[in-house]
Design a protein around this motif. Structure first.
Motif, PDB file in Angstrom:
ATOM      1  N   GLU A  70      55.356  21.392  30.471  1.00  0.00           N
ATOM      2  CA  GLU A  70      55.210  19.970  30.130  1.00  0.00           C
ATOM      3  C   GLU A  70      55.520  19.096  31.344  1.00  0.00           C
ATOM      4  OE1 GLU A  70      57.845  19.282  26.896  1.00  0.00           O
ATOM      5  OE2 GLU A  70      56.926  20.788  25.589  1.00  0.00           O
ATOM      6  N   THR A  71      56.542  19.491  32.110  1.00  0.00           N
ATOM      7  CA  THR A  71      56.930  18.721  33.288  1.00  0.00           C
ATOM      8  C   THR A  71      55.838  18.754  34.350  1.00  0.00           C
ATOM      9  OG1 THR A  71      59.265  19.195  32.871  1.00  0.00           O
ATOM     10  CG2 THR A  71      58.679  18.459  35.087  1.00  0.00           C
ATOM     11  N   ALA A  72      55.230  19.930  34.553  1.00  0.00           N
ATOM     12  CA  ALA A  72      54.146  20.044  35.521  1.00  0.00           C
ATOM     13  C   ALA A  72      52.959  19.180  35.107  1.00  0.00           C
ATOM     14  CB  ALA A  72      53.726  21.507  35.666  1.00  0.00           C
ATOM     15  N   ASP A  73      52.658  19.130  33.812  1.00  0.00           N
ATOM     16  CA  ASP A  73      51.588  18.257  33.313  1.00  0.00           C
ATOM     17  C   ASP A  73      51.870  16.797  33.641  1.00  0.00           C
ATOM     18  OD1 ASP A  73      50.073  20.313  32.285  1.00  0.00           O
ATOM     19  OD2 ASP A  73      50.878  20.135  30.253  1.00  0.00           O
ATOM     20  N   MET A  74      53.114  16.386  33.429  1.00  0.00           N
ATOM     21  CA  MET A  74      53.506  15.011  33.709  1.00  0.00           C
ATOM     22  C   MET A  74      53.331  14.678  35.185  1.00  0.00           C
ATOM     23  SD  MET A  74      56.239  13.157  35.190  1.00  0.00           S
ATOM     24  CE  MET A  74      57.704  14.175  35.056  1.00  0.00           C
ATOM     25  N   LEU A  75      53.713  15.603  36.043  1.00  0.00           N
ATOM     26  CA  LEU A  75      53.594  15.374  37.476  1.00  0.00           C
ATOM     27  C   LEU A  75      52.137  15.314  37.918  1.00  0.00           C
ATOM     28  CD1 LEU A  75      56.489  17.679  38.745  1.00  0.00           C
ATOM     29  CD2 LEU A  75      56.417  15.179  38.852  1.00  0.00           C
ATOM     30  N   CYS A  76      51.288  16.123  37.307  1.00  0.00           N
ATOM     31  CA  CYS A  76      49.855  16.073  37.609  1.00  0.00           C
ATOM     32  C   CYS A  76      49.277  14.707  37.245  1.00  0.00           C
ATOM     33  CB  CYS A  76      49.119  17.175  36.863  1.00  0.00           C
ATOM     34  SG  CYS A  76      49.340  18.829  37.552  1.00  0.00           S
ATOM     35  N   GLU A  77      49.698  14.188  36.108  1.00  0.00           N
ATOM     36  CA  GLU A  77      49.220  12.871  35.679  1.00  0.00           C
ATOM     37  C   GLU A  77      49.642  11.772  36.649  1.00  0.00           C
ATOM     38  OE1 GLU A  77      50.780  12.374  31.781  1.00  0.00           O
ATOM     39  OE2 GLU A  77      49.485  13.924  30.881  1.00  0.00           O
ATOM     40  N   LYS A  78      50.728  12.007  37.372  1.00  0.00           N
ATOM     41  CA  LYS A  78      51.216  11.015  38.332  1.00  0.00           C
ATOM     42  C   LYS A  78      50.673  11.260  39.745  1.00  0.00           C
ATOM     43  CE  LYS A  78      55.476   9.972  35.805  1.00  0.00           C
ATOM     44  NZ  LYS A  78      55.102   8.579  35.484  1.00  0.00           N
ATOM     45  N   GLY A  79      49.719  12.177  39.850  1.00  0.00           N
ATOM     46  CA  GLY A  79      49.045  12.372  41.122  1.00  0.00           C
ATOM     47  C   GLY A  79      49.572  13.492  41.988  1.00  0.00           C
ATOM     48  N   PHE A  80      50.509  14.285  41.491  1.00  0.00           N
ATOM     49  CA  PHE A  80      51.042  15.402  42.271  1.00  0.00           C
ATOM     50  C   PHE A  80      50.225  16.667  42.020  1.00  0.00           C
ATOM     51  CE2 PHE A  80      54.693  12.565  41.813  1.00  0.00           C
ATOM     52  CZ  PHE A  80      55.205  12.550  43.109  1.00  0.00           C
ATOM     53  N   ASP A  81      50.218  17.551  42.992  1.00  0.00           N
ATOM     54  CA  ASP A  81      49.562  18.853  42.859  1.00  0.00           C
ATOM     55  C   ASP A  81      50.602  19.826  42.307  1.00  0.00           C
ATOM     56  OD1 ASP A  81      47.789  20.935  43.011  1.00  0.00           O
ATOM     57  OD2 ASP A  81      47.950  21.207  45.184  1.00  0.00           O
ATOM     58  N   ALA A  82      50.783  19.803  40.995  1.00  0.00           N
ATOM     59  CA  ALA A  82      51.874  20.535  40.346  1.00  0.00           C
ATOM     60  C   ALA A  82      51.371  21.764  39.603  1.00  0.00           C
ATOM     61  CB  ALA A  82      52.631  19.623  39.389  1.00  0.00           C
ATOM     62  N   TYR A  83      52.222  22.808  39.607  1.00  0.00           N
ATOM     63  CA  TYR A  83      51.894  24.069  38.954  1.00  0.00           C
ATOM     64  C   TYR A  83      53.102  24.523  38.136  1.00  0.00           C
ATOM     65  CZ  TYR A  83      48.130  24.273  42.430  1.00  0.00           C
ATOM     66  OH  TYR A  83      47.043  23.982  43.202  1.00  0.00           O
ATOM     67  N   ASN A  84      52.817  25.142  37.011  1.00  0.00           N
ATOM     68  CA  ASN A  84      53.894  25.702  36.202  1.00  0.00           C
ATOM     69  C   ASN A  84      54.097  27.159  36.563  1.00  0.00           C
ATOM     70  OD1 ASN A  84      55.806  25.978  34.009  1.00  0.00           O
ATOM     71  ND2 ASN A  84      54.217  27.111  32.922  1.00  0.00           N
ATOM     72  N   LEU A  85      55.353  27.537  36.829  1.00  0.00           N
ATOM     73  CA  LEU A  85      55.662  28.924  37.130  1.00  0.00           C
ATOM     74  C   LEU A  85      55.772  29.696  35.811  1.00  0.00           C
ATOM     75  CD1 LEU A  85      56.219  30.936  39.403  1.00  0.00           C
ATOM     76  CD2 LEU A  85      58.659  30.471  39.110  1.00  0.00           C
ATOM     77  N   SER A  86      54.758  30.451  35.507  1.00  0.00           N
ATOM     78  CA  SER A  86      54.693  31.188  34.249  1.00  0.00           C
ATOM     79  C   SER A  86      55.817  32.211  34.156  1.00  0.00           C
ATOM     80  CB  SER A  86      53.335  31.889  34.149  1.00  0.00           C
ATOM     81  OG  SER A  86      53.262  32.674  32.983  1.00  0.00           O
ATOM     82  N   GLY A  87      56.512  32.210  33.041  1.00  0.00           N
ATOM     83  CA  GLY A  87      57.626  33.144  32.847  1.00  0.00           C
ATOM     84  C   GLY A  87      58.939  32.665  33.405  1.00  0.00           C
ATOM     85  N   GLY A  88      58.885  31.683  34.330  1.00  0.00           N
ATOM     86  CA  GLY A  88      60.077  31.044  34.853  1.00  0.00           C
ATOM     87  C   GLY A  88      61.068  31.974  35.528  1.00  0.00           C
TER      88      GLY A  88
END
Length: 375
Positions: A70-88
């Motif tokens: 969810e956080t990565a999605d938010m950052l993408c919406e704000k113009g960042f090149d964000a990725y979610n680390l699957s499995g963390g």
């Protein structure tokens, strides 16, 4: 929408091309994190947005890859090149634990580098408080965290000294762990040559819908199950991994929140399981020394494996922190002024003068200073 990236894929990306951000709170991050990760708790991310690089990929990490998505999605919406680390962090830790045995290095560090801080204080507590006797069969209770894992290794070291006969069972209760957390506990035990005995219970299921003090209820139930299983296995003692910092925090918590002077005892008889005793052989060991041992050996343990934390929060998801965390911060502030404050807190329950207290309690009841004041 963000893209998903796995831990294995992350290894193939040049480190200078991305920033790895761990959004768990500071307490969880301190228990263990991916190498090179920067801690920006989720509730503080908004105020840090202006400091985030726009020319790098942002790899967002949490405990299991749920909240970070969810956080990565938010950052993408704000113009960042964000990725979610699957499995963390859990997935990274799972892969790291596949590397094999660390037994020799861990045991050497206890005997050499940390002999004074860990082994000597462990041995001193056992001697001073008479925690282990010939013929004992001790259930060393392992939760999967740094404290109980170290305690297991210290008991193995004590056994090798062979000063008198006693037996050990390394007992792990699975109260409903996620498969990932159980795997971490088992892999850590395997890599450190700790022969664990695992049994299962449904405690997490029982307390999951309890609104008031679920952690307190869970702790009480876990202890009961541990006593019961240990007795079934022929043990007469259970050993818990509470350390010096736990002791002094308990003293202050009792005073500030409970209105009473009490402490966490180095040993006590069970009131519900006849013939059973609880011992705390880590009683004199400092938490900072445990952390230093953990980090020196590049060990990674679970923080809290309960279902309440599987979504990347601590036991208090409001972000305000537990009472114990408040006490930790209070002691840290007092230590800046008085470096001896921790030892003074500890000694305060060793030097109780009954002639200078208004009242005290024992098994026979409450006693007031007025009872014999006129005599």
């Amino acid at each position: 929408m963000n893209s998903e990236i796995t831990v294995d894929e992350l290894k193939n990306i040049p480190e200078n091309s991305y920033m790895l951000i761990d959004i768990r709170d500071e307490y969880a991050f301190s228990f263990g994190h991916i190498d090179g990760a920067v801690n920006i708790p989720q509730d503080k991310l908004d105020e840090k947005l202006s400091e985030l690089p726009k020319d790098k990929k942002l790899m967002i990490c949490c405990k299991s890859g749920l909240i970070s998505r969810e956080t990565a999605d938010m950052l993408c919406e704000k113009g960042f090149d964000a990725y979610n680390l699957s499995g963390g962090y859990c997935d990274w830790l799972r892969i790291k634990l596949e590397n094999g045995s660390v037994t020799e290095a861990v045991e050497k560090s206890i005997r050499k580098k940390f002999h004074k801080e860990l082994w000597s204080r462990f041995a001193k507590a056992i001697t001073v408080y008479q925690l282990v006797s010939p013929g004992d069969k001790i259930a060393v209770c392992i939760s999967g965290g740094k404290d109980s894992m170290l305690m297991a290794k210290l008991f193995q070291e004590l056994k090798m000294h062979d000063k008198f006969p006693f037996e050990l069972v390394f007992l792990v209760m699975d109260p409903g762990y996620s498969p990932e957390n159980r795997r971490i506990i088992e892999k850590n035990a395997e890599s450190m040559s700790i022969p664990i005995t695992v049994f299962e219970s449904d405690i997490f299921e029982s307390v999951y819908n309890v609104d008031k003090n679920p952690c307190y209820l869970c702790a009480r139930m876990r202890r009961g199950y541990l006593y019961s299983k240990a007795k079934e296995l022929g043990c007469n003692k259970i050993a818990l991994g509470h350390h010096f910092d736990d002791v002094i925090e308990t003293i202050l918590m009792g005073m500030l929140y409970g209105g009473q002077v009490q402490t966490m005892m180095p040993k006590l008889h069970s009131t519900n399981f006849e013939g059973m005793e609880l011992i705390r052989p880590m009683y004199l060991i400092r938490e900072d020394d445990i952390k230093h041992w953990r980090d020196y050996n590049d060990l990674h343990f679970i923080q809290c494996a309960c279902r309440f934390t599987d979504t990347c929060t601590t036991c208090n998801p409001t972000g305000t922190g537990s009472k114990r965390q408040e006490i930790k911060r209070l002691i840290a502030e007092m230590k800046k002024v008085n470096p001896q404050v921790e030892m003074n807190i500890f000694r305060s329950v060793e030097n109780v003068n009954l002639n200078t207290v208004i009242a005290y309690k024992d098994d026979s009841g409450v006693h007031s200073f007025l009872d014999d004041y006129g005599e």
